[in-house]
Design a protein around this motif. Structure first.
Motif, PDB file in Angstrom:
ATOM      1  N   ALA A  24       0.822  -1.212   0.000  1.00 45.27           N
ATOM      2  CA  ALA A  24       0.000   0.000   0.000  1.00 45.27           C
ATOM      3  C   ALA A  24       0.860   1.268   0.000  1.00 45.27           C
ATOM      4  O   ALA A  24       0.331   2.377   0.101  1.00 45.27           O
ATOM      5  CB  ALA A  24      -0.941  -0.003   1.202  1.00 45.27           C
ATOM      6  N   GLY A  25       2.173   1.091  -0.094  1.00 49.64           N
ATOM      7  CA  GLY A  25       3.064   2.245  -0.131  1.00 49.64           C
ATOM      8  C   GLY A  25       3.449   2.784   1.229  1.00 49.64           C
ATOM      9  O   GLY A  25       3.898   3.922   1.336  1.00 49.64           O
ATOM     10  N   ARG A  26       3.289   1.987   2.292  1.00 44.40           N
ATOM     11  CA  ARG A  26       3.637   2.431   3.637  1.00 44.40           C
ATOM     12  C   ARG A  26       4.657   1.505   4.299  1.00 44.40           C
ATOM     13  O   ARG A  26       4.406   0.895   5.329  1.00 44.40           O
ATOM     14  CB  ARG A  26       2.384   2.515   4.509  1.00 44.40           C
ATOM     15  N   PRO A  27       5.856   1.378   3.704  1.00 42.48           N
ATOM     16  CA  PRO A  27       6.877   0.541   4.336  1.00 42.48           C
ATOM     17  C   PRO A  27       7.289   1.068   5.706  1.00 42.48           C
ATOM     18  O   PRO A  27       7.703   0.295   6.576  1.00 42.48           O
ATOM     19  CB  PRO A  27       8.041   0.559   3.343  1.00 42.48           C
ATOM     20  N   ASP A  28       7.140   2.382   5.902  1.00 41.42           N
ATOM     21  CA  ASP A  28       7.462   2.957   7.215  1.00 41.42           C
ATOM     22  C   ASP A  28       6.550   2.381   8.296  1.00 41.42           C
ATOM     23  O   ASP A  28       7.010   1.999   9.383  1.00 41.42           O
ATOM     24  CB  ASP A  28       7.359   4.486   7.180  1.00 41.42           C
ATOM     25  N   GLY A  38      -1.260   6.729  18.187  1.00 34.05           N
ATOM     26  CA  GLY A  38      -1.420   7.128  16.794  1.00 34.05           C
ATOM     27  C   GLY A  38      -1.697   8.611  16.650  1.00 34.05           C
ATOM     28  O   GLY A  38      -1.196   9.262  15.737  1.00 34.05           O
ATOM     29  N   VAL A  39      -2.466   9.169  17.578  1.00 35.62           N
ATOM     30  CA  VAL A  39      -2.722  10.619  17.579  1.00 35.62           C
ATOM     31  C   VAL A  39      -1.409  11.368  17.760  1.00 35.62           C
ATOM     32  O   VAL A  39      -1.112  12.326  17.031  1.00 35.62           O
ATOM     33  CB  VAL A  39      -3.733  11.011  18.691  1.00 35.62           C
ATOM     34  N   GLY A  40      -0.607  10.907  18.714  1.00 29.36           N
ATOM     35  CA  GLY A  40       0.695  11.542  18.943  1.00 29.36           C
ATOM     36  C   GLY A  40       1.618  11.397  17.749  1.00 29.36           C
ATOM     37  O   GLY A  40       2.309  12.348  17.371  1.00 29.36           O
ATOM     38  N   LEU A  41       1.619  10.227  17.134  1.00 30.09           N
ATOM     39  CA  LEU A  41       2.464   9.976  15.973  1.00 30.09           C
ATOM     40  C   LEU A  41       2.065  10.867  14.801  1.00 30.09           C
ATOM     41  O   LEU A  41       2.925  11.420  14.113  1.00 30.09           O
ATOM     42  CB  LEU A  41       2.358   8.495  15.579  1.00 30.09           C
ATOM     43  N   ALA A  42       0.766  11.048  14.620  1.00 27.22           N
ATOM     44  CA  ALA A  42       0.280  11.912  13.531  1.00 27.22           C
ATOM     45  C   ALA A  42       0.710  13.352  13.750  1.00 27.22           C
ATOM     46  O   ALA A  42       1.077  14.048  12.803  1.00 27.22           O
ATOM     47  CB  ALA A  42      -1.236  11.813  13.421  1.00 27.22           C
ATOM     48  N   SER A  43       0.694  13.802  15.001  1.00 27.43           N
ATOM     49  CA  SER A  43       1.083  15.189  15.261  1.00 27.43           C
ATOM     50  C   SER A  43       2.586  15.393  15.113  1.00 27.43           C
ATOM     51  O   SER A  43       3.023  16.469  14.710  1.00 27.43           O
ATOM     52  CB  SER A  43       0.609  15.630  16.642  1.00 27.43           C
ATOM     53  N   VAL A  44       3.375  14.368  15.376  1.00 25.19           N
ATOM     54  CA  VAL A  44       4.829  14.481  15.244  1.00 25.19           C
ATOM     55  C   VAL A  44       5.256  14.332  13.788  1.00 25.19           C
ATOM     56  O   VAL A  44       6.042  15.125  13.273  1.00 25.19           O
ATOM     57  CB  VAL A  44       5.547  13.419  16.118  1.00 25.19           C
ATOM     58  N   LEU A  45       4.728  13.303  13.116  1.00 23.11           N
ATOM     59  CA  LEU A  45       5.142  13.022  11.746  1.00 23.11           C
ATOM     60  C   LEU A  45       4.336  13.780  10.706  1.00 23.11           C
ATOM     61  O   LEU A  45       4.756  13.898   9.559  1.00 23.11           O
ATOM     62  CB  LEU A  45       5.019  11.516  11.458  1.00 23.11           C
ATOM     63  N   GLY A  46       3.183  14.261  11.110  1.00 24.09           N
ATOM     64  CA  GLY A  46       2.285  14.867  10.136  1.00 24.09           C
ATOM     65  C   GLY A  46       1.635  13.767   9.321  1.00 24.09           C
ATOM     66  O   GLY A  46       2.090  12.635   9.294  1.00 24.09           O
ATOM     67  N   GLY A  47       0.550  14.050   8.725  1.00 29.57           N
ATOM     68  CA  GLY A  47      -0.141  13.029   7.941  1.00 29.57           C
ATOM     69  C   GLY A  47      -1.557  12.860   8.426  1.00 29.57           C
ATOM     70  O   GLY A  47      -2.028  13.564   9.325  1.00 29.57           O
ATOM     71  N   ASP A  48      -2.219  11.914   7.817  1.00 31.08           N
ATOM     72  CA  ASP A  48      -3.624  11.673   8.099  1.00 31.08           C
ATOM     73  C   ASP A  48      -3.794  11.078   9.499  1.00 31.08           C
ATOM     74  O   ASP A  48      -3.369   9.950   9.766  1.00 31.08           O
ATOM     75  CB  ASP A  48      -4.197  10.742   7.039  1.00 31.08           C
ATOM     76  N   ARG A  49      -4.432  11.835  10.355  1.00 35.30           N
ATOM     77  CA  ARG A  49      -4.631  11.404  11.747  1.00 35.30           C
ATOM     78  C   ARG A  49      -5.446  10.112  11.828  1.00 35.30           C
ATOM     79  O   ARG A  49      -5.147   9.230  12.623  1.00 35.30           O
ATOM     80  CB  ARG A  49      -5.323  12.537  12.510  1.00 35.30           C
ATOM     81  N   THR A  50      -6.465   9.986  10.988  1.00 35.77           N
ATOM     82  CA  THR A  50      -7.314   8.795  10.994  1.00 35.77           C
ATOM     83  C   THR A  50      -6.493   7.541  10.691  1.00 35.77           C
ATOM     84  O   THR A  50      -6.685   6.498  11.313  1.00 35.77           O
ATOM     85  CB  THR A  50      -8.457   8.949   9.972  1.00 35.77           C
ATOM     86  N   THR A  51      -5.573   7.647   9.741  1.00 37.69           N
ATOM     87  CA  THR A  51      -4.722   6.510   9.384  1.00 37.69           C
ATOM     88  C   THR A  51      -3.881   6.079  10.572  1.00 37.69           C
ATOM     89  O   THR A  51      -3.789   4.886  10.889  1.00 37.69           O
ATOM     90  CB  THR A  51      -3.802   6.875   8.199  1.00 37.69           C
ATOM     91  N   PHE A  52      -3.278   7.039  11.257  1.00 38.62           N
ATOM     92  CA  PHE A  52      -2.412   6.717  12.384  1.00 38.62           C
ATOM     93  C   PHE A  52      -3.203   6.171  13.572  1.00 38.62           C
ATOM     94  O   PHE A  52      -2.732   5.289  14.277  1.00 38.62           O
ATOM     95  CB  PHE A  52      -1.584   7.940  12.806  1.00 38.62           C
ATOM     96  N   VAL A  53      -4.400   6.692  13.789  1.00 35.51           N
ATOM     97  CA  VAL A  53      -5.237   6.189  14.883  1.00 35.51           C
ATOM     98  C   VAL A  53      -5.649   4.743  14.596  1.00 35.51           C
ATOM     99  O   VAL A  53      -5.547   3.869  15.460  1.00 35.51           O
ATOM    100  CB  VAL A  53      -6.472   7.091  15.102  1.00 35.51           C
TER     101      VAL A  53
END
Length: 162
Positions: free
Chosen positions: A24-28, A76-91
């Motif tokens: 899906a393009g998310r190796p990270d 996931g909320v914290g990760l989204a705020s640090v890395l930026g990106g779609d919060r829903t995906t990280f949650v």
């Protein structure tokens, strides 16, 4: 199961998820998820160090898996705020990995005669397939080897497809 067996089952359970993330393009997220799965693989056994909690009690249940998933969603909320990106995906990712990490542990322990009380507090029934004893060194190493092989196979497929 012991630590190596839990690592193996966690790798086995995560291999298709990691592959899907890479495709899906998310190796990270595949790398982070794999690391989190290994880190969570023995979390339910914290009950060994808790004086008021019996081993294979509340920390070996679906309720605990959902609780850890909720904590993962918060991460996931914290990760989204640090890395930026779609919060829903990280949650969703945090919830999924947190829950899956505990479910992998429960699966490994369900292979033993003692089983796990999956539906506690609704039921005290232990679920088991009674395949091997937890202290069987060979079984623990076989599970580890199977998990490593599944992860390697997923990696090969990812490299060929991507």
């Amino acid at each position: 199961m012991y630590r190596r067996g839990h690592w193996g089952v966690s790798l086995l359970v995560f291999a298709p998820v990691g592959l899907a993330l890479v495709l899906a393009g998310r190796p990270d997220l595949a790398v982070v998820g794999g690391g989190a799965m290994l880190w969570l693989s023995t979390l339910p056994d914290v009950d060994h160090r808790l004086p008021v909690v019996s081993h294979r009690g509340p920390t070996h249940t679906l309720a605990f898996a959902v609780l850890v998933g909720a904590v993962g969603a918060g991460a996931g909320v914290g990760l989204a705020s640090v890395l930026g990106g779609d919060r829903t995906t990280f949650v969703a990712f945090g919830f999924g990995i947190g829950t899956l990490g505990i479910l992998a542990h429960l699966l490994a322990d369900a292979l033993t005669p003692a089983g796990v009380p999956l539906l506690w507090p609704l039921s005290s029934r232990d679920y088991s397939v009674s395949l091997t004893r937890a202290d069987d060194a060979l079984a623990n190493y076989v599970l580890l080897a199977v998990g490593v092989c599944a992860t390697a196979a997923a990696g090969v497929v990812a490299l060929r497809v991507a």
